[in-house]
Every structure is written in structure tokens, then in C-alpha cells.
Design a protein around this motif. Structure first.
Motif, mmCIF file in Angstrom:
data_model
loop_
_atom_site.group_PDB
_atom_site.id
_atom_site.type_symbol
_atom_site.label_atom_id
_atom_site.label_comp_id
_atom_site.label_asym_id
_atom_site.label_seq_id
_atom_site.Cartn_x
_atom_site.Cartn_y
_atom_site.Cartn_z
ATOM 1 N N LYS A 28 2.766 -0.970 12.742
ATOM 2 C CA LYS A 28 3.044 -2.245 13.366
ATOM 3 C C LYS A 28 4.098 -2.833 12.732
ATOM 4 O O LYS A 28 4.732 -3.426 13.328
ATOM 5 C CB LYS A 28 1.717 -2.919 13.097
ATOM 6 C CG LYS A 28 1.395 -4.045 14.173
ATOM 7 C CD LYS A 28 0.047 -4.658 14.219
ATOM 8 C CE LYS A 28 0.101 -6.236 13.899
ATOM 9 N NZ LYS A 28 -1.032 -6.993 13.478
ATOM 10 N N GLU A 31 0.891 -1.260 0.070
ATOM 11 C CA GLU A 31 -0.103 -0.140 0.070
ATOM 12 C C GLU A 31 0.827 1.389 0.167
ATOM 13 O O GLU A 31 0.439 2.378 -0.194
ATOM 14 C CB GLU A 31 -0.906 0.110 1.226
ATOM 15 C CG GLU A 31 -1.997 -0.718 1.084
ATOM 16 C CD GLU A 31 -1.565 -2.295 2.028
ATOM 17 O OE1 GLU A 31 -0.579 -2.686 1.916
ATOM 18 O OE2 GLU A 31 -2.422 -3.050 2.362
ATOM 19 N N MET A 44 -6.643 5.044 7.809
ATOM 20 C CA MET A 44 -6.178 4.762 9.228
ATOM 21 C C MET A 44 -5.779 3.265 9.445
ATOM 22 O O MET A 44 -4.637 3.057 10.054
ATOM 23 C CB MET A 44 -7.451 4.875 10.191
ATOM 24 C CG MET A 44 -7.964 6.239 10.404
ATOM 25 S SD MET A 44 -7.034 6.928 11.752
ATOM 26 C CE MET A 44 -7.890 6.006 13.081
ATOM 27 N N ARG A 45 -6.400 2.612 8.486
ATOM 28 C CA ARG A 45 -6.110 1.030 8.565
ATOM 29 C C ARG A 45 -4.610 0.683 8.070
ATOM 30 O O ARG A 45 -3.693 0.287 8.680
ATOM 31 C CB ARG A 45 -7.126 0.377 7.852
ATOM 32 C CG ARG A 45 -6.924 -1.347 7.862
ATOM 33 C CD ARG A 45 -7.538 -1.891 6.847
ATOM 34 N NE ARG A 45 -7.780 -1.288 5.412
ATOM 35 C CZ ARG A 45 -6.805 -1.529 4.550
ATOM 36 N NH1 ARG A 45 -5.542 -2.371 5.031
ATOM 37 N NH2 ARG A 45 -6.745 -1.190 3.504
ATOM 38 N N ILE A 46 -4.303 1.641 6.781
ATOM 39 C CA ILE A 46 -3.041 1.423 6.345
ATOM 40 C C ILE A 46 -2.042 1.978 7.500
ATOM 41 O O ILE A 46 -0.998 1.559 7.449
ATOM 42 C CB ILE A 46 -3.007 2.292 4.955
ATOM 43 C CG1 ILE A 46 -3.910 1.295 3.982
ATOM 44 C CG2 ILE A 46 -1.639 2.175 4.391
ATOM 45 C CD1 ILE A 46 -4.201 2.248 2.504
ATOM 46 N N ARG A 47 -2.341 3.223 7.961
ATOM 47 C CA ARG A 47 -1.175 3.730 8.916
ATOM 48 C C ARG A 47 -1.033 2.767 10.028
ATOM 49 O O ARG A 47 0.272 2.797 10.220
ATOM 50 C CB ARG A 47 -1.891 5.120 9.510
ATOM 51 C CG ARG A 47 -0.850 5.991 10.212
ATOM 52 C CD ARG A 47 -1.383 7.420 10.373
ATOM 53 N NE ARG A 47 -2.593 7.153 11.180
ATOM 54 C CZ ARG A 47 -2.569 7.274 12.460
ATOM 55 N NH1 ARG A 47 -1.441 7.157 13.424
ATOM 56 N NH2 ARG A 47 -3.840 7.229 13.383
ATOM 57 N N GLN A 48 -1.992 2.480 10.551
ATOM 58 C CA GLN A 48 -1.494 1.468 11.891
ATOM 59 C C GLN A 48 -0.946 0.164 11.466
ATOM 60 O O GLN A 48 -0.225 -0.184 12.013
ATOM 61 C CB GLN A 48 -3.177 0.945 12.403
ATOM 62 C CG GLN A 48 -3.745 2.136 13.188
ATOM 63 C CD GLN A 48 -5.228 1.920 13.452
ATOM 64 O OE1 GLN A 48 -5.859 0.894 13.149
ATOM 65 N NE2 GLN A 48 -5.588 2.900 14.270
ATOM 66 N N HIS A 49 -1.175 -0.203 9.962
ATOM 67 C CA HIS A 49 -0.479 -1.499 9.635
ATOM 68 C C HIS A 49 0.998 -1.178 9.325
ATOM 69 O O HIS A 49 1.856 -1.748 9.886
ATOM 70 C CB HIS A 49 -1.233 -1.976 8.141
ATOM 71 C CG HIS A 49 -0.511 -3.198 7.676
ATOM 72 N ND1 HIS A 49 -0.275 -4.363 8.230
ATOM 73 C CD2 HIS A 49 0.129 -3.172 6.478
ATOM 74 C CE1 HIS A 49 0.409 -5.075 7.434
ATOM 75 N NE2 HIS A 49 0.690 -4.503 6.392
ATOM 76 N N LYS A 74 -11.310 7.604 1.868
ATOM 77 C CA LYS A 74 -11.939 6.930 3.002
ATOM 78 C C LYS A 74 -11.036 7.319 4.142
ATOM 79 O O LYS A 74 -9.967 6.548 4.349
ATOM 80 C CB LYS A 74 -12.207 5.709 2.666
ATOM 81 C CG LYS A 74 -13.900 5.461 2.137
ATOM 82 C CD LYS A 74 -14.249 4.022 2.379
ATOM 83 C CE LYS A 74 -15.322 3.751 1.377
ATOM 84 N NZ LYS A 74 -15.272 2.158 1.558
ATOM 85 N N SER A 113 -6.882 6.571 -1.223
ATOM 86 C CA SER A 113 -8.339 6.853 -0.750
ATOM 87 C C SER A 113 -8.822 7.958 -0.361
ATOM 88 O O SER A 113 -8.188 8.605 0.570
ATOM 89 C CB SER A 113 -8.627 5.418 -0.053
ATOM 90 O OG SER A 113 -9.832 5.508 0.474
ATOM 91 N N SER A 142 -11.173 5.760 6.752
ATOM 92 C CA SER A 142 -11.224 4.597 7.463
ATOM 93 C C SER A 142 -9.965 3.665 6.993
ATOM 94 O O SER A 142 -9.164 2.962 7.485
ATOM 95 C CB SER A 142 -12.315 3.625 7.847
ATOM 96 O OG SER A 142 -12.836 3.511 6.208
ATOM 97 N N ASP A 143 -9.964 3.686 5.481
ATOM 98 C CA ASP A 143 -9.013 3.126 4.644
ATOM 99 C C ASP A 143 -7.506 3.541 5.030
ATOM 100 O O ASP A 143 -6.611 2.754 5.337
ATOM 101 C CB ASP A 143 -8.872 3.384 3.120
ATOM 102 C CG ASP A 143 -10.375 2.443 2.713
ATOM 103 O OD1 ASP A 143 -10.739 2.703 1.519
ATOM 104 O OD2 ASP A 143 -10.785 1.592 3.373
#
Ligand code: ZN
Length: 305
Positions: free
Chosen positions: A269, A224, A261-266, A256, A254, A258-259
């Protein structure tokens, strides 16, 4: 036909590769760095088959070419690259092969010693050292004592055939190890491992050693995000705080929240588990982080000020 897109002048990459290529009978296109669109036009017009430049500039050329409607893979004859002057990873080698159709070889040199010094052979298992020209040693960064083959430390070089300027035990600041097992290509000179960083680009974040090359390595495993990144280190109170700015890959961009946020958290991690230190991540739009035509300067360390 080799295009030399290293800087000419006091940085010895340009003239070093230029004279080396002439010595083996290649035709040299001395484009130096900059004016990327013209570089791509020349690459097409003069049917360039090989290039010498930094790995980050090669990928940048791929992006500029794409904007011009040119695919380096399909619309040029470029097939080989000699890339160096900054640390880069095996993942970057795969990315260069897949996105540009170019087979990339690592090269090492320093302007202080003689410009380009060591290059990989077709086996790509470390740099071959020409032992009649160069005597390499690896020193323990703490004790300054020589280390045996296989152990990583600072590369120290003695030049054996300098005419006017003796160079004895020159400390390069680069971290590598000597490999003394024979190379599958049949050459018997010792080899050096690919560089794993510099003594002086190693960041110490909350007591943990972090190399920018580790971050590059980790990011290249995440589809991503793109390979461009910047590291900002600051102090929050007494604690070191590391922020990594990463460009989203075009496909992952994106609207969105939420998309994103999800990539950033991934990404956070993945970086945490690879570096063993807490990292904040900021995603940026594709094409917004600086591109480097010379050596990449990816670290802003505000702690020094
Ligand atoms: Zn070899």
C-alpha cells in the motif's frame, strides 16, 4: 584518521578520496572494499574517526560489526562519513546517524571527469560546485536545452582546468538541479541538489516513471522492514509487472502467517501510494538479500531480454 573503503584502482573513488584526505593533512587508512570484518578490526585498532564508502556498504558494516559483537556507535571512534557513488536519501542519513552514531555527508563524482567532484558542506543543503574548476549545466532530457536554476534535468559538466584531456559538456546521465541561492555556510559558489536518480536507472512501469530511490525512500519510513531491497521487473502478458523483494527487520520477523500478510499488504500500500503504480511485494528473512560493496545493483529488468 580516515578509512577509505571505496575501491582503489580504475574506480576513482578510492584514490580520489585518498589524495584529497592527504591534502588536508589526514592520516589515510587505504582499506579499499571487501573483507568487512578486517575493516572493522582496523577501524577499532587504528582509532579511525572518519570513513569514505558507499552508504549501503556503511550500513552493511554496521550489520557485520553487530554480528562480531561490536557497536560502531559505542565501541569505535567513527563519527563522520563521506558517502556517495549511489543515490541515497535523507531517511538513510537519519538511519546512519541513529544506528551507527555517524554524521554522513554526500559526495558526487565521476571517474570520467576527475573522480570526486562535489561534496556537501556542514549545512548539508546540496553539493558545492567549485566554479573555477567546473562549469555545470542542466539540460532538459527531452529538448536537450539548458534549464534555469531550480529545474531538474541531466547534469552536463565542462571541466575548466584539464591539462591533457579537454572535457566539454560531458553528459553524466545524473539528474539534479542547480541552486543559485547563497548557502547558510557563507560559500558563494552555486550548489547542486542531491541526485534524484540517473537518466538510465529510471524505470518506466506501465507508463509511469519510477526511480529506485523512491522505493528506498518509502521503505525507510516503514519500521517493519530493513533498507535492503531488490526490484524485479517483468512482463505479464503485455503489462509490466514490478516485484519488490524486501527484507524484514529483525524485530518484525515472525512465524505467524497473519503478521507477515499484514506487513506485506502494508508495504504494498505504501509503495503504491508513493510510486503511483501497482507493486507486488515479497518479504524475505533478515540477511538474505545481496549486500553491495560497490555500487548497489538493485534492479533486475527482465523486460530487456
Ligand atoms: Zn555550504
Amino acid at each position: 584518521i580516515i578509512q577509505v573503503s571505496y575501491g582503489y584502482g580504475l574506480f576513482t573513488g578510492g584514490l580520489g578520496l585518498h589524495y584529497g584526505a592527504e591534502r588536508i593533512g589526514a592520516t589515510v587508512l587505504p582499506t579499499s572494499i571487501g573483507n568487512t570484518k578486517r575493516q572493522i578490526e582496523l577501524m577499532q585498532d587504528l582509532r579511525v574517526t572518519a570513513i569514505a564508502c558507499t552508504p549501503s556498504y556503511l550500513l552493511h558494516m554496521g550489520e557485520v560489526a553487530e554480528k562480531m559483537g561490536v557497536s560502531i556507535k559505542n565501541d569505535t571512534l567513527l563519527r563522520k562519513a563521506i558517502v556517495g557513488a549511489e543515490p541515497w536519501s535523507e531517511q538513510m542519513r537519519s538511519r546512519i546517524r541513529e544506528s551507527l552514531g555517524v554524521d554522513a555527508y554526500d559526495i558526487y563524482g565521476t571517474s570520467e571527469l576527475s573522480g570526486p567532484l562535489f561534496c556537501e558542506c556542514e549545512c548539508k543543503q546540496g553539493f558545492h560546485v567549485w566554479s573555477d574548476l567546473i562549469y555545470p549545466e542542466i539540460l532538459d532530457p527531452d529538448s536537450q536545452e539548458p534549464l534555469p536554476p531550480g529545474e531538474r534535468g541531466e547534469l552536463v559538466v565542462t571541466m575548466l582546468q584539464k591539462d591533457a584531456l579537454p572535457i566539454i559538456r560531458y553528459r553524466t546521465g545524473d539528474i539534479t538541479a542547480i541552486k543559485d541561492d547563497p548557502c547558510p555556510c557563507g560559500r558563494t559558489h552555486p550548489r547542486l541538489e542531491r541526485l534524484s536518480g540517473r537518466v538510465d536507472d529510471m524505470l518506466i512501469i506501465r507508463g509511469i516513471n519510477v526511480f529506485p530511490s523512491q522505493i528506498e525512500h518509502a521503505l525507510l519510513g516503514i519500521p517493519e522492514v530493513a533498507e535492503h531491497f531488490m526490484i524485479e521487473v517483468d512482463r505479464k502478458g503485455a503489462l509490466d509487472d514490478m516485484l519488490v523483494r524486501v527484507e524484514l527487520a529483525r524485530e518484525a520477523f515472525s512465524d505467524k502467517i497473519s503478521d507477515l500478510m499484514r506487513i506485506r499488504q502494508h508495504v504494498e500500500k505504501v509503495l503504491k501510494s508513493s510510486l503511483n503504480v501497482q507493486v507486488s511485494v515479497e518479504l524475505t528473512e533478515p540477511g538474505t538479500l545481496p549486500r553491495f560493496e560497490g555500487k548497489a545493483k538493485r534492479v533486475i529488468d527482465k523486460r530487456l531480454i
